[in-house]
Motif scaffolding. Structure first.
Motif, short mmCIF file in Angstrom:
data_model
loop_
_atom_site.label_atom_id
_atom_site.label_comp_id
_atom_site.label_asym_id
_atom_site.label_seq_id
_atom_site.Cartn_x
_atom_site.Cartn_y
_atom_site.Cartn_z
N LEU A 37 29.14 34.88 33.92
CA LEU A 37 29.29 35.45 32.59
C LEU A 37 29.55 36.95 32.68
O LEU A 37 30.37 37.51 31.95
CB LEU A 37 28.05 35.18 31.75
CG LEU A 37 27.81 33.72 31.36
CD1 LEU A 37 26.47 33.57 30.67
CD2 LEU A 37 28.94 33.20 30.48
N PHE A 38 28.84 37.63 33.59
CA PHE A 38 29.04 39.07 33.76
C PHE A 38 30.45 39.35 34.28
O PHE A 38 31.16 40.24 33.79
CB PHE A 38 28.02 39.64 34.73
CG PHE A 38 28.33 41.04 35.19
CD1 PHE A 38 28.03 42.12 34.39
CD2 PHE A 38 28.95 41.25 36.41
CE1 PHE A 38 28.34 43.41 34.80
CE2 PHE A 38 29.26 42.54 36.83
CZ PHE A 38 28.95 43.61 36.02
N GLU A 39 30.88 38.58 35.29
CA GLU A 39 32.21 38.81 35.86
C GLU A 39 33.29 38.60 34.82
O GLU A 39 34.26 39.36 34.72
CB GLU A 39 32.43 37.89 37.05
CG GLU A 39 33.76 38.11 37.73
CD GLU A 39 33.92 37.28 38.98
OE1 GLU A 39 34.95 37.46 39.66
OE2 GLU A 39 33.03 36.46 39.28
N ALA A 40 33.14 37.54 34.02
CA ALA A 40 34.14 37.27 32.98
C ALA A 40 34.18 38.39 31.96
O ALA A 40 35.26 38.85 31.57
CB ALA A 40 33.84 35.94 32.31
N SER A 41 33.01 38.86 31.53
CA SER A 41 32.99 39.92 30.52
C SER A 41 33.50 41.23 31.08
O SER A 41 34.07 42.05 30.34
CB SER A 41 31.56 40.09 29.99
OG SER A 41 30.69 40.55 31.02
N ALA A 42 33.31 41.49 32.39
CA ALA A 42 33.78 42.74 32.99
C ALA A 42 35.30 42.76 33.15
O ALA A 42 35.91 43.83 33.20
CB ALA A 42 33.13 42.94 34.35
N ARG A 43 35.93 41.60 33.21
CA ARG A 43 37.37 41.54 33.44
C ARG A 43 38.15 41.21 32.17
O ARG A 43 39.38 41.13 32.20
CB ARG A 43 37.69 40.49 34.51
CG ARG A 43 37.10 40.83 35.88
CD ARG A 43 37.55 39.84 36.93
NE ARG A 43 36.94 40.07 38.22
CZ ARG A 43 37.39 40.94 39.13
NH1 ARG A 43 38.46 41.67 38.86
NH2 ARG A 43 36.78 41.08 40.28
N LEU A 44 37.45 40.97 31.07
CA LEU A 44 38.10 40.62 29.82
C LEU A 44 37.91 41.73 28.79
O LEU A 44 37.05 42.59 28.93
CB LEU A 44 37.54 39.30 29.28
CG LEU A 44 37.73 38.06 30.15
CD1 LEU A 44 37.05 36.85 29.50
CD2 LEU A 44 39.20 37.76 30.39
N GLY A 45 38.73 41.67 27.75
CA GLY A 45 38.57 42.61 26.65
C GLY A 45 39.03 44.01 27.02
O GLY A 45 39.97 44.22 27.78
N ASP A 46 38.32 45.02 26.49
CA ASP A 46 38.66 46.42 26.73
C ASP A 46 38.12 46.84 28.09
O ASP A 46 36.91 46.98 28.28
CB ASP A 46 38.07 47.29 25.63
CG ASP A 46 38.51 48.74 25.75
OD1 ASP A 46 39.29 49.06 26.68
OD2 ASP A 46 38.07 49.57 24.93
N ILE A 47 38.99 47.04 29.06
CA ILE A 47 38.55 47.38 30.42
C ILE A 47 38.85 48.84 30.75
O ILE A 47 38.83 49.24 31.92
CB ILE A 47 39.23 46.46 31.46
CG1 ILE A 47 40.75 46.60 31.39
CG2 ILE A 47 38.81 45.00 31.23
CD1 ILE A 47 41.48 45.82 32.48
#
Length: 838
Positions: free
Chosen positions: A540-550
């Motif tokens: 979940l952390f990896e997905a959120s870190a690579r998605l959205g506003d980076i």
């Protein structure tokens, strides 16, 4: 006068009577076997028809004090004929020995008041005799092992059983005579396997090896060559109750004969019985606290050697476990040809999994039969270099092979189960289900001799690429066992760019796991995630870190070309050599001085790196299993520290490389069992970069601005908050399991578990690495994004929380202890994560 005289005589008699009645007689002696002269432990010595008696100790010695007249004592023990002995009336201390012959006895009610629980003395003897009975004290041993596994669905509701797939499977099961459960609901077999192997163990130093010679899988079986298919039924699933802790379902259960037995269990000496040719004590065991990870059931202890001869144990239904309905273990031990320690001859295990009460469950049955024992004939140490090896011909099983070579006979129910599995695999609905399950587990869809995927990466979205679409595939062992090819192509709608990747792997030598790799890819990456792949442990952390506003993690385009070679130089020691070339094209304002750092000096906004990486990894006693994608997976927990040392040499003026530098890194991690306090996982990470390079080449410590907890990150640190060229970090996480919460009356029913965490980081940046970055953008004069080094104080955060909420959720409460006044710093945070743990 006569009346006075009579009263006086009566008073004298009454006064003297208590003196006569209180006369104490002490009897002592020993109870032995008539045939051998050996002591009879815990025999009963008593006066018939009274409540007066004593129990002999474990050496057959007793002491009995009586305060009334007695003419006969009786000694008895289960399995022996009782013996009566006449006693004298006068002496106040008498020695009476008994010698019991074989026979049976039926005793009336006798009240015995021993000085302590008689089972305790037996358990103490078990501890004293462990060096003589524990198989780990043999120099070596080996045996043939047959393992059978069966998995079935039970408690199927009527609505589910009427569905086409299960209806077809149920019809086949009924037609072949598979019995239904106690409620008349169908039991549907879904998988079975049989494995024949030869198991070897050397104890000093500890080395294990198992050769899987034949294996056959039926029904919804895992893919041949996968890790699951190799370890299914393997003797590495070692049920050894001489160890203090038995690893089961990823948990640590304390053994009934562990060193600290009295603190966890209650014992009851129930009987003395013959087990084979051995006279044994039958002892009942129950946990002192039902929620503890412990067993309930019966153990049989040899009266002559105090060895564990047999056991029948189950996990308490109240134990702090998720989704587990039942666990039952039955094991028989047998003497080895050389005598001394015994080895397991037969083991039966039943594990029932049920997500919720009343829901459909899964029952797995394991049977292990060992034979052909050879002890104290160790092999040369290089023989054990490959702990688990599956012969290339293991899956090519001749027809009726197991019917002719099975060491035990199948029951009617077991035979019917195997017939069902051979039949249902041919059903079209079952084949479709197996394909869907394979995609869910492996993330790829099998199409002929290639796998398409990963499916989950087919679509994503971020602020640089917009909508990202990706397709890819990998080859399978059906195409080549020693060659592996992986490739993908991606496209972003916002940046209008194609990205791609290609990786080729060749296995040169499987015995020493000598593998060559080539990789080339061009894709989007982030400075904040560079050199932190090992820390991206939470999906979940990896997905959120690579998605959205980076944008806050400083995105860049990265071209990577790698050639690598690795090999196991000896057991547990892996050496890796890597040649790597990288191009970094930042997508945010970035510059560095190419000459002496000063205002007006030349700058650049991109750079190339050419590197030579040498890596050594040592993991004592680690068991690695290769899968059908030529990757290795560690089995079991890290009982010893795992050390990884990495040296990176940056070479300038090679393939356009801009810098020459050195990087050193040490990584140590381990999982430590703490008994009743649970288990602690720690990681020590230290690095040193004595060179002058831009900050993307330095160590960017992984922060976490997502709402999800990540054990590999500093969870209250912002992305790219701290950078170092020399650093030491220490992370620790303790899982208390049911400690404390299992003892609170109202809370223990929730099965919550405490967890505690701590992260500490010491780091700094040399002045030369600070000055290489200009303060202003050379193009537009605006301020450049910079980086911040740590000061004298270390960065520190601690946390505490509860896991196993609703069996899947974990909540951590985190406190930032230092740098609390930094811009944007959060001094307190709550993060969640989801995990499926038993």
């Amino acid at each position: 006068m006569k009346v006075v005289s009579s009263l006086l005589c009566l008073l004298l008699l009454l006064a003297g009577a208590p003196v006569a009645w209180a006369q104490r007689v002490v009897f002592s002696g020993r109870v032995t076997e008539a045939a051998t002269g050996q002591p009879v432990p815990f025999a009963s010595v008593f006066v018939r028809g009274t409540s007066q008696g004593a129990t002999a100790d474990d050496n057959g010695r007793y002491q009995l004090t009586l305060t009334g007249p007695v003419d006969t004592l009786i000694a008895s023990a289960i399995g022996f004929a009782p013996q009566k002995k006449k006693v004298a009336a006068s002496p106040d201390h008498q020695t009476i020995n008994f010698s019991l012959g074989n026979g049976s006895v039926s005793l009336g009610e006798v009240v015995v008041r021993p000085r302590e629980n008689p089972a305790y003395a037996i358990l103490r003897r078990v501890q004293q005799h462990k060096p003589q009975n524990d198989k780990r004290f043999l120099r070596s041993f080996e045996f043939e092992s047959y393992n059978r596994t069966e998995v079935a669905l039970n408690n199927l509701p009527s609505q589910l059983s009427r569905r086409k797939l299960l209806r077809q499977m149920t019809q086949v099961a009924d037609s072949l005579g598979v019995a239904r459960d106690a409620n008349g609901k169908p039991v549907v077999p879904i998988f079975a396997s049989e494995v024949l192997s030869r198991f070897y163990q050397n104890n000093e130093p500890l080395r294990r090896r198992e050769e899987i010679r034949q294996t056959q899988m039926r029904g919804a079986a895992p893919r041949e060559g996968s890790v699951v298919s190799q370890i299914m039924g393997s003797s590495f699933q070692d049920w050894d109750f001489y160890r203090n802790w038995q690893q089961l379902l990823g948990k640590d259960f304390i053994s009934p004969i562990a060193d600290g037995w009295k603190f966890t269990y209650e014992y009851e000496l129930q009987d003395s019985v013959m087990v084979g040719q051995d006279f044994c004590y039958k002892i009942g065991v129950v946990p002192r606290r039902p929620q503890d990870l412990a067993f309930t059931g019966t153990i049989w202890i040899s009266s002559s050697t105090y060895a564990l001869r047999q056991l029948d144990l189950a996990v308490s239904p109240e134990a702090n476990l998720n989704f587990v309905e039942q666990v039952r273990v039955y094991q028989e031990m047998t003497p080895t040809p050389a005598g001394g320690p015994e080895l397991p001859r037969r083991t039966r295990v039943v594990i029932g999994i049920k997500p919720t009460k009343g829901s459909t469950g899964v029952v797995a049955r394991f049977v292990t039969v060992n034979s052909g024992f050879v002890v104290n004939q160790p092999k040369p140490l290089p023989f054990y270099d490959r702990p688990l090896e599956t012969l290339a011909s293991a899956f090519d099983v001749p027809k009726n092979f197991f019917e002719q070579n099975r060491p035990d006979s199948l029951s009617r129910e077991e035979a019917a189960t195997l017939q069902v599995l051979d039949s249902v695999r041919q059903l079209p609905a079952v084949r479709s289900l197996l394909e869907v399950a394979d995609v869910a587990v492996n993330g790829y869809y099998r199409a002929g001799k290639v796998d398409l995927g990963p499916i989950l990466t087919a679509y994503s979205f971020n602020s640089i690429e917009g909508h990202r679409f990706r397709v890819g595939f990998r080859t399978t062992p059906e195409l080549s066992r020693d060659w592996l090819l992986r490739t993908y192509l991606a496209y972003g709608t916002r940046d209008g760019r194609f990205k791609y990747g290609l990786r080729v792997q060749r296995v040169l030598d499987r015995r020493h796991w000598t593998v060559a790799n080539f990789e080339h890819r061009q894709d989007l990456d982030q400075v904040a995630l560079l050199d932190n792949d090992y820390a991206l442990e939470n999906p979940l952390f990896e997905a959120s870190a690579r998605l959205g506003d980076i944008s806050s993690s400083r995105p860049l385009r990265r071209d990577l070309t790698t050639v690598a070679l690795q090999s196991d130089l000896f057991r547990g020691f892996t050496q890796r050599v890597l040649l790597r070339h990288q191009q970094f094209r930042p997508l945010y304002p970035f510059a560095y001085y190419t000459q002496e750092p000063r205002p007006g000096a030349p700058t650049n906004d991109h750079f190339d790196l050419s590197e030579i990486v040498l890596e050594s990894r040592y993991a004592r006693d680690e068991v690695l299993v290769e899968n059908n994608q030529n990757r290795r997976t560690a089995i079991g927990l890290k009982r010893w520290p795992v050390f990884t040392v990495r040296y990176t040499l940056g070479v300038d003026k090679v393939l356009g490389s801009d810098f020459r530098y050195h990087k050193l890194n040490l990584l140590v991690d381990q999982s430590i069992r703490l008994g009743q306090l649970g288990r602690t996982d720690y990681r020590l990470d230290a690095g040193y970069i004595p060179s002058t390079v831009p900050y993307p080449v330095l160590k960017t410590h992984l922060g976490n601005q997502s709402p999800f907890y990540n054990a590999g990150a500093f969870n209250l640190m912002r992305y790219f908050e701290f950078v170092s060229d020399q650093y030491v970090s220490f992370r620790a996480e303790n899982h208390f399991e049911g400690f404390l919460l299992n003892s609170i009356p109202a809370v223990k029913q929730l099965n919550w578990r405490l967890v505690a965490t701590g992260n500490v980081l010491w780091g700094s940046v040399r002045e030369a690495n600070r000055r290489i970055i200009p303060q202003e953008d050379p193009v537009n004069g605006g301020p450049l994004p910079s980086f911040r080094p740590l000061g004298r104080l270390p960065y520190a955060e601690v946390g505490y929380g509860v896991e196993n909420i609703f069996k899947v959720a974990r909540v951590d409460f985190l406190h930032r202890l230092t740098y609390r006044n930094s811009p944007g710093a959060r001094t307190f945070g709550v993060k969640v994560s989801f995990q499926f743990k038993l």
